[in-house]
Motif scaffolding. Structure first.
Motif, PDB file in Angstrom:
ATOM      1  N   TYR A  30      18.954  54.309  83.577  1.00  0.00           N
ATOM      2  CA  TYR A  30      17.704  53.768  83.067  1.00  0.00           C
ATOM      3  C   TYR A  30      16.494  54.602  83.500  1.00  0.00           C
ATOM      4  O   TYR A  30      15.363  54.134  83.434  1.00  0.00           O
ATOM      5  CB  TYR A  30      17.532  52.321  83.520  1.00  0.00           C
ATOM      6  N   LYS A  66      11.422  47.801  82.262  1.00  0.00           N
ATOM      7  CA  LYS A  66      12.349  46.760  81.814  1.00  0.00           C
ATOM      8  C   LYS A  66      11.656  45.594  81.121  1.00  0.00           C
ATOM      9  O   LYS A  66      12.279  44.862  80.358  1.00  0.00           O
ATOM     10  CB  LYS A  66      13.173  46.260  82.995  1.00  0.00           C
ATOM     11  N   LYS A 108      27.300  55.057  85.944  1.00  0.00           N
ATOM     12  CA  LYS A 108      27.095  53.829  85.199  1.00  0.00           C
ATOM     13  C   LYS A 108      25.902  54.079  84.283  1.00  0.00           C
ATOM     14  O   LYS A 108      25.346  55.153  84.251  1.00  0.00           O
ATOM     15  CB  LYS A 108      26.832  52.671  86.167  1.00  0.00           C
ATOM     16  N   LYS A 109      25.489  53.093  83.541  1.00  0.00           N
ATOM     17  CA  LYS A 109      24.369  53.283  82.633  1.00  0.00           C
ATOM     18  C   LYS A 109      23.124  53.721  83.405  1.00  0.00           C
ATOM     19  O   LYS A 109      22.842  53.233  84.493  1.00  0.00           O
ATOM     20  CB  LYS A 109      24.092  52.005  81.860  1.00  0.00           C
ATOM     21  N   ASN A 156      23.559  57.641  78.771  1.00  0.00           N
ATOM     22  CA  ASN A 156      24.914  57.982  79.184  1.00  0.00           C
ATOM     23  C   ASN A 156      24.960  59.046  80.274  1.00  0.00           C
ATOM     24  O   ASN A 156      25.894  59.097  81.063  1.00  0.00           O
ATOM     25  CB  ASN A 156      25.724  58.487  77.984  1.00  0.00           C
ATOM     26  N   LYS A 204      12.592  53.636  82.547  1.00  0.00           N
ATOM     27  CA  LYS A 204      12.460  52.560  81.574  1.00  0.00           C
ATOM     28  C   LYS A 204      11.732  51.377  82.200  1.00  0.00           C
ATOM     29  O   LYS A 204      12.086  50.899  83.282  1.00  0.00           O
ATOM     30  CB  LYS A 204      13.840  52.113  81.087  1.00  0.00           C
ATOM     31  N   CYS A 206      20.887  49.788  76.030  1.00  0.00           N
ATOM     32  CA  CYS A 206      21.766  49.444  77.158  1.00  0.00           C
ATOM     33  C   CYS A 206      21.868  50.586  78.152  1.00  0.00           C
ATOM     34  O   CYS A 206      22.839  50.711  78.894  1.00  0.00           O
ATOM     35  CB  CYS A 206      23.157  49.077  76.643  1.00  0.00           C
ATOM     36  N   GLY A 207      20.858  51.454  78.150  1.00  0.00           N
ATOM     37  CA  GLY A 207      20.853  52.564  79.086  1.00  0.00           C
ATOM     38  C   GLY A 207      21.363  53.855  78.466  1.00  0.00           C
ATOM     39  O   GLY A 207      21.970  53.867  77.400  1.00  0.00           O
ATOM     40  N   ASP A 255      19.554  53.011  88.379  1.00  0.00           N
ATOM     41  CA  ASP A 255      20.751  52.253  88.012  1.00  0.00           C
ATOM     42  C   ASP A 255      20.375  50.993  87.224  1.00  0.00           C
ATOM     43  O   ASP A 255      19.200  50.746  86.923  1.00  0.00           O
ATOM     44  CB  ASP A 255      21.591  51.917  89.240  1.00  0.00           C
ATOM     45  N   ASP A 256      21.393  50.184  86.909  1.00  0.00           N
ATOM     46  CA  ASP A 256      21.156  49.017  86.057  1.00  0.00           C
ATOM     47  C   ASP A 256      20.388  47.906  86.762  1.00  0.00           C
ATOM     48  O   ASP A 256      19.941  46.951  86.120  1.00  0.00           O
ATOM     49  CB  ASP A 256      22.477  48.484  85.498  1.00  0.00           C
TER      50      ASP A 256
END
Length: 269
Positions: free
Chosen positions: A105, A147, A102-103, A178, A145, A175-176, A221-222
């Motif tokens: 971070y 946030k 998933k994206k 890849n 990141k 959005c993160g 993760d997100d």
């Protein structure tokens, strides 16, 4: 972590508000963030570091309010070329790269530091890359990141925050990212010798102290939680000089292991 001949490297102590980065048009009115506000909290881990040396510096450092800036020469610029760039002859790599996550971070790992015999105009490095479309962030140990601000922080063990890449420079990561990869890579002139990678020995499955390694490979993760970076794909571009072995979750002490390295030599001939 790059190892290269730096006998003539010179650094200047520059006012933190006057560092060259702020010459960038997107950072003209940038407000410096002294420390991160909201970084992921790591999971509990059983990793033990007592048997391995830690990063230390014998330099006095800069006065408070100033930062060290290296005086760059043309040959220093090879440090920022991606090791997977096909148009960069003389570069070789041994990596473990994520498949579909998933994206992402952020990412982190414990890197076994070595002192390979890199000569003038050679590079031997261990790095973490976070990629988003055509943009890459390069780091050692941990990049995450924040946030609350969107900035991407570089952090060493024991929560030593080195600095950050401002969010405005990497809107593609809004959005993160890849993918993430953990790699050893080298650079040498294509018509010459390639330097050793890591300890200079090929990786093995039963002796981490013989070759170089990444331990405890993680991604963010997100939800801002550090997760195991499992199901990685190992790649080495020239197996007679370097190799990488992804061991996965080997045991409760050493989580998610990549071991890598090699002697180098006449890899492009």
């Amino acid at each position: 972590m790059n190892n290269r001949s730096q006998k003539n490297a010179k650094y200047d102590s520059v006012d933190i508000h006057k560092q060259p980065a702020f010459d960038h048009i997107l950072l003209k009115n940038h407000k410096i963030q002294i420390g991160p506000n909201s970084l992921p909290k790591p999971k509990n881990t059983n990793l033990k570091f007592n048997n391995y040396p830690h990063l230390e510096s014998t330099d006095e450092g800069c006065p408070k309010g100033k930062v060290p800036i290296q005086r760059l020469k043309v040959d220093n610029l090879t440090d920022v070329i991606h090791p997977l760039t096909e148009t960069a002859p003389g570069k070789h790599f041994a990596v473990a790269k994520s498949n579909v996550f998933k994206k992402i971070y952020g990412a982190s790992a414990t890197i076994g530091l070595n002192t390979p015999h890199a000569k003038m105009n050679q590079i031997s490095a261990a790095t973490i890359w976070i990629e988003g479309k055509s943009v890459q962030l390069l780091s050692g140990l941990k990049v995450e990141k924040d946030k609350s601000t969107g900035h991407w922080w570089v952090t060493l063990e024991n929560n030593i925050h080195l600095g950050y890449w401002p969010e405005k420079l990497f809107t593609v990561f809004g959005c993160g990212a890849n993918s993430v990869q953990f790699d050893g890579w080298t650079y040498g002139y294509p018509d010459g010798m390639s330097p050793p990678m890591g300890t200079g020995y090929f990786p093995t499955t039963n002796n981490l102290k013989q070759s170089s390694f990444f331990l405890n490979l993680k991604y963010v993760d997100d939800l801002g939680v550090l997760q195991d970076a499992h199901r990685l794909r190992q790649v080495a571009d020239i197996s007679n000089c370097y190799d990488a072995i992804y061991l996965g979750h080997k045991n409760r002490v050493n989580e998610q292991i990549l071991t890598f390295g090699g002697p180098g030599g006449q890899c492009d001939l």
